[in-house]
Design an enzyme around this catalytic site. Structure first.
Site, PDB file in Angstrom:
ATOM      1  N   ASP A 108       0.974  -1.399   0.132  1.00  0.00           N
ATOM      2  CA  ASP A 108      -0.331   0.113   0.189  1.00  0.00           C
ATOM      3  C   ASP A 108       0.920   1.305  -0.251  1.00  0.00           C
ATOM      4  O   ASP A 108       2.045   1.293   0.040  1.00  0.00           O
ATOM      5  CB  ASP A 108      -0.969  -0.014   1.551  1.00  0.00           C
ATOM      6  CG  ASP A 108      -2.165   1.111   1.171  1.00  0.00           C
ATOM      7  OD1 ASP A 108      -2.649   1.391  -0.278  1.00  0.00           O
ATOM      8  OD2 ASP A 108      -2.835   1.010   1.941  1.00  0.00           O
ATOM      9  N   HIS A 205      -8.738   8.810   4.107  1.00  0.00           N
ATOM     10  CA  HIS A 205      -8.414   8.016   6.069  1.00  0.00           C
ATOM     11  C   HIS A 205      -8.555   7.843   6.869  1.00  0.00           C
ATOM     12  O   HIS A 205      -8.427   9.276   7.338  1.00  0.00           O
ATOM     13  CB  HIS A 205      -6.309   7.503   5.501  1.00  0.00           C
ATOM     14  CG  HIS A 205      -5.980   7.314   3.996  1.00  0.00           C
ATOM     15  ND1 HIS A 205      -4.943   7.688   3.705  1.00  0.00           N
ATOM     16  CD2 HIS A 205      -6.499   5.935   3.619  1.00  0.00           C
ATOM     17  CE1 HIS A 205      -4.552   7.555   2.488  1.00  0.00           C
ATOM     18  NE2 HIS A 205      -5.764   6.180   2.616  1.00  0.00           N
ATOM     19  N   GLY A 235     -12.162   3.780   2.852  1.00  0.00           N
ATOM     20  CA  GLY A 235     -13.832   3.175   2.363  1.00  0.00           C
ATOM     21  C   GLY A 235     -14.311   3.015   3.770  1.00  0.00           C
ATOM     22  O   GLY A 235     -15.494   2.714   3.862  1.00  0.00           O
ATOM     23  N   ASN A 255      -9.894  -0.600  -0.341  1.00  0.00           N
ATOM     24  CA  ASN A 255      -8.610  -1.200   0.811  1.00  0.00           C
ATOM     25  C   ASN A 255      -9.576  -0.544   1.523  1.00  0.00           C
ATOM     26  O   ASN A 255     -10.324   0.131   2.653  1.00  0.00           O
ATOM     27  CB  ASN A 255      -8.113   0.232   0.358  1.00  0.00           C
ATOM     28  CG  ASN A 255      -6.779  -0.218  -0.943  1.00  0.00           C
ATOM     29  OD1 ASN A 255      -7.188  -1.405  -1.501  1.00  0.00           O
ATOM     30  ND2 ASN A 255      -6.411   0.970  -1.020  1.00  0.00           N
TER      31      ASN A 255
HETATM   32 ZN   LIG Z   1      -5.528   3.948   1.083  1.00  0.00          ZN
END
Ligand SMILES: [Zn+2]
Length: 310
Positions: A108, A205, A235, A255
């Site tokens: 990531d 995030h 998400g 994600n």
């Molecule tokens: Zn991210």
């Protein structure tokens, strides 16, 4: 007399047109592209869980097997540094190889080219080169290099030009990243040849304190111009309808990082509060695993990838 050669067996194909053929033989660890191209063609999403250790890794693989879903395991740079690339990769291989569903390993948000190279050399299947803090020209130049480097390892690349708001595992910023015009994003995709792309669509995030203002149309506009899988970051906390809408528009990789951390630590707190005098780590691990596995099954099912393992 020369006998005619027997016709070769017809290739093993799925019924859906445009979906890649099923590979023959035993299931290996697969590439990110194999997982995402199918998901994108059929418009379902595959969860990419940020695992933090062996327990969470084993739990998400068990969840994918339970609901027969393909799975993306991803690691932050912080996790790579805390466990070490060789040990983390060894854990992944030993757990993923006997799995009965397709599994791939992704790095990531990585702005650090050295860490990225280490992971590609160690065996990660794909990487997100996060050049979102760079000017787009410089990000494009470096992403072209990363794609070439990844290809030498048979690996794939996620690209990003717009920083997702919120610091995650020490990477990122609390400022909303600048959203670039569609033409600029299209030029980035065409020049770099990345395999998937994380567009800025208003997600963040971490945990949302207010309802996010999303721009799902941007996913549709991008996919119309460059039909490659899009990636949904930030998400955790989105509504079910927001998930399904974005997936239908082309977000094939979804994600999930914060939800795993919250689930893991909430289960830990609940166990310790319920058992203040029980000094038995394996009992704690059992509860943590069950909680993470249930969280993963829920997301895999919601995103439509349950039953899609091949
Ligand atoms: Zn991210």
């Amino acid at each position: 007399m020369i006998l005619p050669m027997a016709a070769p067996d017809p290739p093993n194909t799925l019924v859906t047109p445009g979906v890649p053929a099923i590979p023959e033989g035993p299931l290996p660890v697969v590439s990110l592209k194999e997982i995402l191209d199918r998901a994108f063609a059929e418009r379902y999403g595959v969860a990419a869980f940020n695992v933090v250790n062996d327990l969470s890794l084993e739990a998400v693989i068990a969840a994918a097997e339970e609901v027969r879903s393909p799975l993306i395991v991803q690691t932050s740079v912080k996790t790579v540094k805390s466990i070490g690339a060789p040990v983390l990769y060894g854990m992944f291989r030993s757990m993923a190889e006997p799995a009965t569903v397709p599994v791939t390993l992704h790095l990531d948000h990585c702005p650090d080219r050295e860490v990225l190279t280490t992971c590609l050399e160690t065996g990660w299947n794909s990487v997100l080169f996060d050049g979102s803090a760079l000017p787009v020209d410089e990000n494009t130049r470096q992403t072209v290099e990363v794609v070439a480097e990844a290809r030498r390892h048979g690996a794939h690349v996620e690209g990003e030009i717009e920083g997702v708001r919120g610091v995650e595992d020490d990477v990122g910023s609390d400022e909303e990243g600048e959203i670039h015009p569609l033409e600029e994003a299209v030029a980035f995709l065409e020049t770099t040849g990345v395999d998937c792309f994380a567009p800025g669509i208003g997600t963040a995030h971490g945990v949302y304190d207010t309802e996010p203002e999303l721009n799902p149309q941007r996913v549709t506009d991008l996919v119309e111009r460059v039909p490659i899988p899009m990636v949904l970051h930030g998400g955790t906390g989105l509504s079910e309808s927001a998930f399904t809408d974005l997936i239908a528009r082309g977000c094939a990789k979804v994600n999930i990082s914060t939800a795993l951390k919250v689930t893991y630590l909430d289960s830990t707190r609940a166990f310790l509060e319920a058992n203040p005098a029980k000094y038995d780590p394996p009992s704690l691990f059992r509860d943590q695993r069950a909680a993470v596995k249930e969280m993963a099954e829920r997301h895999l099912t919601l995103f439509g990838s349950a039953g899609k393992a091949w």
